[in-house]
Design a protein around this motif. Structure first.
Motif, PDB file in Angstrom:
ATOM      1  N   ASN A 209       0.833  -1.205   0.000  1.00  0.00           N
ATOM      2  CA  ASN A 209       0.000   0.000   0.000  1.00  0.00           C
ATOM      3  C   ASN A 209       0.870   1.259   0.000  1.00  0.00           C
ATOM      4  N   LEU A 210       1.936   1.226   0.779  1.00  0.00           N
ATOM      5  CA  LEU A 210       2.853   2.367   0.839  1.00  0.00           C
ATOM      6  C   LEU A 210       3.494   2.593  -0.524  1.00  0.00           C
ATOM      7  N   ARG A 211       3.980   1.514  -1.147  1.00  0.00           N
ATOM      8  CA  ARG A 211       4.608   1.636  -2.471  1.00  0.00           C
ATOM      9  C   ARG A 211       3.625   2.165  -3.501  1.00  0.00           C
ATOM     10  N   ASN A 212       2.368   1.792  -3.384  1.00  0.00           N
ATOM     11  CA  ASN A 212       1.380   2.173  -4.394  1.00  0.00           C
ATOM     12  C   ASN A 212       0.737   3.530  -4.148  1.00  0.00           C
ATOM     13  N   THR A 213       0.759   4.020  -2.926  1.00  0.00           N
ATOM     14  CA  THR A 213       0.082   5.283  -2.634  1.00  0.00           C
ATOM     15  C   THR A 213       1.051   6.414  -2.299  1.00  0.00           C
ATOM     16  N   ILE A 214       1.872   6.240  -1.287  1.00  0.00           N
ATOM     17  CA  ILE A 214       2.718   7.331  -0.809  1.00  0.00           C
ATOM     18  C   ILE A 214       4.012   7.450  -1.607  1.00  0.00           C
ATOM     19  N   ALA A 215       4.589   6.322  -1.990  1.00  0.00           N
ATOM     20  CA  ALA A 215       5.860   6.365  -2.722  1.00  0.00           C
ATOM     21  C   ALA A 215       5.773   7.204  -3.998  1.00  0.00           C
ATOM     22  N   PRO A 216       4.703   7.105  -4.794  1.00  0.00           N
ATOM     23  CA  PRO A 216       4.637   7.972  -5.981  1.00  0.00           C
ATOM     24  C   PRO A 216       4.599   9.463  -5.630  1.00  0.00           C
ATOM     25  N   GLU A 217       3.938   9.809  -4.531  1.00  0.00           N
ATOM     26  CA  GLU A 217       3.897  11.212  -4.115  1.00  0.00           C
ATOM     27  C   GLU A 217       5.288  11.693  -3.693  1.00  0.00           C
ATOM     28  N   ILE A 218       5.992  10.850  -2.933  1.00  0.00           N
ATOM     29  CA  ILE A 218       7.346  11.195  -2.498  1.00  0.00           C
ATOM     30  C   ILE A 218       8.242  11.363  -3.725  1.00  0.00           C
ATOM     31  N   ARG A 219       8.156  10.410  -4.653  1.00  0.00           N
ATOM     32  CA  ARG A 219       8.972  10.466  -5.862  1.00  0.00           C
ATOM     33  C   ARG A 219       8.670  11.724  -6.676  1.00  0.00           C
ATOM     34  N   SER A 220       7.392  12.060  -6.799  1.00  0.00           N
ATOM     35  CA  SER A 220       6.998  13.234  -7.568  1.00  0.00           C
ATOM     36  C   SER A 220       7.573  14.511  -6.965  1.00  0.00           C
ATOM     37  N   LEU A 221       7.447  14.665  -5.653  1.00  0.00           N
ATOM     38  CA  LEU A 221       7.996  15.851  -4.983  1.00  0.00           C
ATOM     39  C   LEU A 221       9.521  15.879  -5.077  1.00  0.00           C
ATOM     40  N   ALA A 222      10.161  14.738  -4.837  1.00  0.00           N
ATOM     41  CA  ALA A 222      11.622  14.674  -4.899  1.00  0.00           C
ATOM     42  C   ALA A 222      12.108  15.011  -6.312  1.00  0.00           C
ATOM     43  N   ASN A 223      11.384  14.529  -7.320  1.00  0.00           N
ATOM     44  CA  ASN A 223      11.760  14.832  -8.709  1.00  0.00           C
ATOM     45  C   ASN A 223      11.663  16.328  -8.982  1.00  0.00           C
ATOM     46  N   LYS A 224      10.615  16.939  -8.449  1.00  0.00           N
ATOM     47  CA  LYS A 224      10.447  18.385  -8.628  1.00  0.00           C
ATOM     48  C   LYS A 224      11.600  19.135  -7.968  1.00  0.00           C
ATOM     49  N   TYR A 225      11.964  18.720  -6.759  1.00  0.00           N
ATOM     50  CA  TYR A 225      13.048  19.383  -6.036  1.00  0.00           C
ATOM     51  C   TYR A 225      14.389  19.215  -6.738  1.00  0.00           C
ATOM     52  N   ILE A 226      14.719  17.974  -7.140  1.00  0.00           N
ATOM     53  CA  ILE A 226      16.032  17.759  -7.757  1.00  0.00           C
ATOM     54  C   ILE A 226      16.099  18.468  -9.108  1.00  0.00           C
ATOM     55  N   ASP A 227      14.990  18.539  -9.809  1.00  0.00           N
ATOM     56  CA  ASP A 227      14.938  19.266 -11.085  1.00  0.00           C
ATOM     57  C   ASP A 227      15.207  20.748 -10.849  1.00  0.00           C
ATOM     58  N   THR A 228      14.604  21.309  -9.802  1.00  0.00           N
ATOM     59  CA  THR A 228      14.807  22.722  -9.474  1.00  0.00           C
ATOM     60  C   THR A 228      16.252  22.978  -9.044  1.00  0.00           C
ATOM     61  N   ILE A 229      16.768  22.134  -8.173  1.00  0.00           N
ATOM     62  CA  ILE A 229      18.125  22.327  -7.646  1.00  0.00           C
ATOM     63  C   ILE A 229      19.165  22.266  -8.764  1.00  0.00           C
ATOM     64  N   THR A 230      18.997  21.308  -9.671  1.00  0.00           N
ATOM     65  CA  THR A 230      20.011  21.084 -10.712  1.00  0.00           C
ATOM     66  C   THR A 230      19.661  21.769 -12.029  1.00  0.00           C
ATOM     67  N   GLU A 231      18.626  22.603 -12.006  1.00  0.00           N
ATOM     68  CA  GLU A 231      18.157  23.310 -13.205  1.00  0.00           C
ATOM     69  C   GLU A 231      17.924  22.364 -14.379  1.00  0.00           C
ATOM     70  N   GLY A 232      17.298  21.229 -14.072  1.00  0.00           N
ATOM     71  CA  GLY A 232      16.902  20.286 -15.112  1.00  0.00           C
ATOM     72  C   GLY A 232      17.944  19.269 -15.513  1.00  0.00           C
ATOM     73  N   LYS A 233      19.149  19.368 -14.995  1.00  0.00           N
ATOM     74  CA  LYS A 233      20.176  18.386 -15.369  1.00  0.00           C
ATOM     75  C   LYS A 233      19.751  16.994 -14.913  1.00  0.00           C
ATOM     76  N   TYR A 234      19.238  16.918 -13.696  1.00  0.00           N
ATOM     77  CA  TYR A 234      18.695  15.658 -13.172  1.00  0.00           C
ATOM     78  C   TYR A 234      17.245  15.940 -12.833  1.00  0.00           C
ATOM     79  N   ASN A 235      16.359  15.076 -13.274  1.00  0.00           N
ATOM     80  CA  ASN A 235      14.944  15.337 -12.998  1.00  0.00           C
ATOM     81  C   ASN A 235      14.222  14.137 -12.416  1.00  0.00           C
ATOM     82  N   SER A 236      14.975  13.128 -12.036  1.00  0.00           N
ATOM     83  CA  SER A 236      14.329  11.938 -11.499  1.00  0.00           C
ATOM     84  C   SER A 236      15.175  11.317 -10.398  1.00  0.00           C
TER      85      SER A 236
END
Length: 185
Positions: free
Chosen positions: A51-78
């Motif tokens: 349940n955690l992998r299917n519900t919360i993990a995608p939200e965590i991944r989505s936010l983390a992807n947004k943050y790393i994309d912002t920090i690295t100015e798009g060099k890393y986005n995932s």
């Protein structure tokens, strides 16, 4: 005659055998109950994990992807975390283990995940974000972006305490007009 005497003293009394058998059956029943309880617990943990992998993990991944994309100015986005909790990031469509990146980039990825987790915590009181030399290995450009993100987090979500043995973070905050309090020891 001697063999019969030895046999007589080495053979157990049938009543003793029956009591030992009853005791063994009781132990088996207790162990079976314990085993069944453990099986049930394992099943519940596996269900919760799925349940955690299917519900919360995608939200965590989505936010983390947004943050790393912002920090690295798009060099890393995932940023990805495997089932075995290994961290990886994508660059140019290829996924690489976190250990293949610089220390500063690794720190930025871990901070992205930490911020994502903090934002998804559903608690009455927001946990403070405590960091010790977290930005030390990150270049000034990325450190400024991270400080802006931390400022936004502390404005909206909670307290951020950054320990550092030098004044670089204070200088970068001043350059970005980020309000902060500084305690020198």
């Amino acid at each position: 005659e001697r063999a019969l005497m030895e046999r007589k003293y080495s053979t157990l009394n049938p009543f003793d055998i029956a009591s030992k058998l009853a005791l063994t059956c009781e132990k088996l029943e207790a162990q079976t109950k314990s085993y069944n309880a453990l099986e049930l617990a394992i099943e519940a943990i596996e269900t919760a994990s799925a349940n955690l992998r299917n519900t919360i993990a995608p939200e965590i991944r989505s936010l983390a992807n947004k943050y790393i994309d912002t920090i690295t100015e798009g060099k890393y986005n995932s940023v990805s975390v495997s089932d075995s909790l290994e961290l990886s990031m994508s660059e140019d469509g290829f996924s690489y283990n976190i250990d293949s990146f610089s220390t500063g980039t690794k720190d930025a990825a871990y901070l992205s995940l930490r911020l994502s987790l903090l934002l998804l915590l559903d608690t009455e009181e927001i946990a403070p974000l405590l960091m010790d030399e977290t930005l030390a290995m990150i270049d000034d450009k990325r450190a400024k972006k991270l400080l802006c993100m931390l400022y936004e987090h502390s404005k909206d979500k909670g307290q951020c305490i950054l320990f550092s043995c030098h004044d670089r973070e204070a200088r970068l905050c001043r350059e970005e007009n980020i309000a902060f309090s500084m305690i020198e020891m």
